[in-house]
Motif scaffolding. Structure first.
Motif: not given
Ligand code: PMP
Ligand code: GLN
Length: 388
Positions: A380-381, A383-388
């Motif tokens: 989850e972490a 994925e959030r970072l990937r979308n930056l």
């Protein structure tokens, strides 16, 4: 307007530049914002129920008074056995092994035992945050060798140039927090060449000794005979058995060094929590308990990095420890501290800005993420970072 009394005005701080540690700041912010906390280094999962049962057994069995000052004999013997098996080096459990209240205490006790006012202490930076305050409080002078991304490898000529007649101690940390960098046998040989014929002690912080990746082995400083005679090797069970909250570690050092170490330990804490020492003595008898760690953490490192694929972060996979550093130069030129705060608040992932581990707060645009977390949290972490 200040209403400071003369009494308070006379309280001149011994550590004027020290505030609350970044670990506390970021973990608190993560809690307040509900962010995924990959900042402070601690496992997001529990320790083994077997270990808890062992502690319970000794708690209920009446092992609740002071342990011997140097540690429970059974635990010192178990550490001696583990050390002999793993590194082929013998430390005498009676005279050369001391149990401490975490590696933090052991590091402080070592620095206090050998550093006098005006002595220079060589510190590789980025450096774990407890090293320099320990030097300062003992009147020592930190001398920095600055390591830089992406390799953080050591230029031994630079180290040589920093050694003076005043150098009394060199502080080593392998596997390294925050970078995950690991020392090679060549590093050991270079250090040995450098200290030969000099009155220099070494403290080697090896709390991540069981967490190395991609087939690497831990090159403990104790394995080099010339280094062993002048080194205080520091270990901690916090990292090895997922029990950072128990604060239990140890120091391995030749007899004469241990004598001085124990003089400090005796008046810092005197002794360390008794039932946990007995439990660890039993638990250490099964080497699989720590031999499985490299595979366990390498899988988590790889899971996290797989999740970051396709993002604009760049990285070199950590060689050891449970930290992964990543560069964000392709994303923004914000200061790393600001970005760490912003990511916590805006996308809900807390990290540690690596500049805090440099004396001059060098900002190479690097964040440190702790991957000692459950798989779903890491995914989850990422994925959030990937979308930056
Ligand atoms: N040294 C390093 C490099 C660490 O990362 C830590 C804690 N994470 C410590 C020392 C302190 O260990 P302990 O909790 O056993 O005091
Ligand atoms: N060593 C842990 C880290 O690097 C934190 C320990 C602490 O909070 N003092 O994150």
């Amino acid at each position: 307007m200040t209403n400071q009394t003369p009494l308070l005005a006379s309280l001149a701080s011994k550590l004027p530049t020290v505030g609350t540690t970044i670990f506390t700041v970021m973990s608190k912010l993560a809690t307040e914002t509900g962010a995924i906390n990959l900042s402070q280094g601690f496992p997001g999962f529990d320790c083994s129920p077997e270990l808890v049962s062992l502690v319970e057994k000794y708690l209920r069995g009446g092992f609740n008074q002071y342990a011997p000052m140097t540690g429970v004999p059974a635990l010192r013997e178990a550490i001696a056995q583990k050390t002999a098996d793993q590194y082929g080096v013998n430390y005498h459990p009676e005279t050369e092994i001391t149990i401490t209240s975490g590696a933090t205490e052991a590091i402080f006790a070592t620095v206090t035992a050998v550093v006098r006012p005006g002595d220079e202490v060589l510190v590789f930076e980025p450096a774990y945050d407890s090293y320099v305050p320990a030097i300062d409080l003992n009147g020592g002078v930190p001398v920095y060798v600055t390591l830089t991304p992406p390799d953080y490898s050591i230029d031994w000529q630079v180290v040589r140039d920093k050694i003076t007649d005043k150098t009394r101690l060199i502080m080593v940390n392998t596997p390294h927090n925050p970078t995950g960098h690991v020392w090679t046998t060549d590093d050991l040989a270079q250090l040995a060449n450098l200290v030969r014929d000099r009155n220099i002690w070494i403290v080697s912080d090896e709390v991540y000794e069981h967490i190395l990746f991609d087939g690497r082995v831990h090159n403990s400083l104790m394995m080099h005979p010339e280094l062993r005679e002048r080194t205080f090797v520091i270990g901690s069970f916090g990292k090895t058995f997922h029990i950072t909250g128990w604060k239990i570690g140890y120091c391995l050092a030749p007899k004469e060094l241990s004598v001085e170490f124990r003089k400090i330990h005796q008046y810092l804490t005197f002794s360390t929590v008794t039932p946990i020492q007995y439990a660890l003595a039993d638990y250490l008898k099964e080497p699989d308990h720590y031999r499985q760690l490299p595979a366990f953490y390498q899988r988590k490192r790889d899971l996290f990095l797989a999740g970051l694929q396709g993002s604009r972060f760049t990285w070199k996979p950590a060689e050891g420890s449970f930290f992964q550093t990543v560069s964000y130069t392709d994303i923004t030129d914000e200061p790393d501290y600001d970005l760490a705060i912003r990511l916590t608040k805006e996308i809900g992932v807390a990290s540690i800005p690596v500049s805090v581990f440099y004396n001059q707060k060098n900002d190479y645009k690097i964040l440190r993420f702790c991957f000692a977390k459950d798989d779903a949290i890491l995914a989850e972490a990422a994925e959030r970072l990937r979308n930056l």
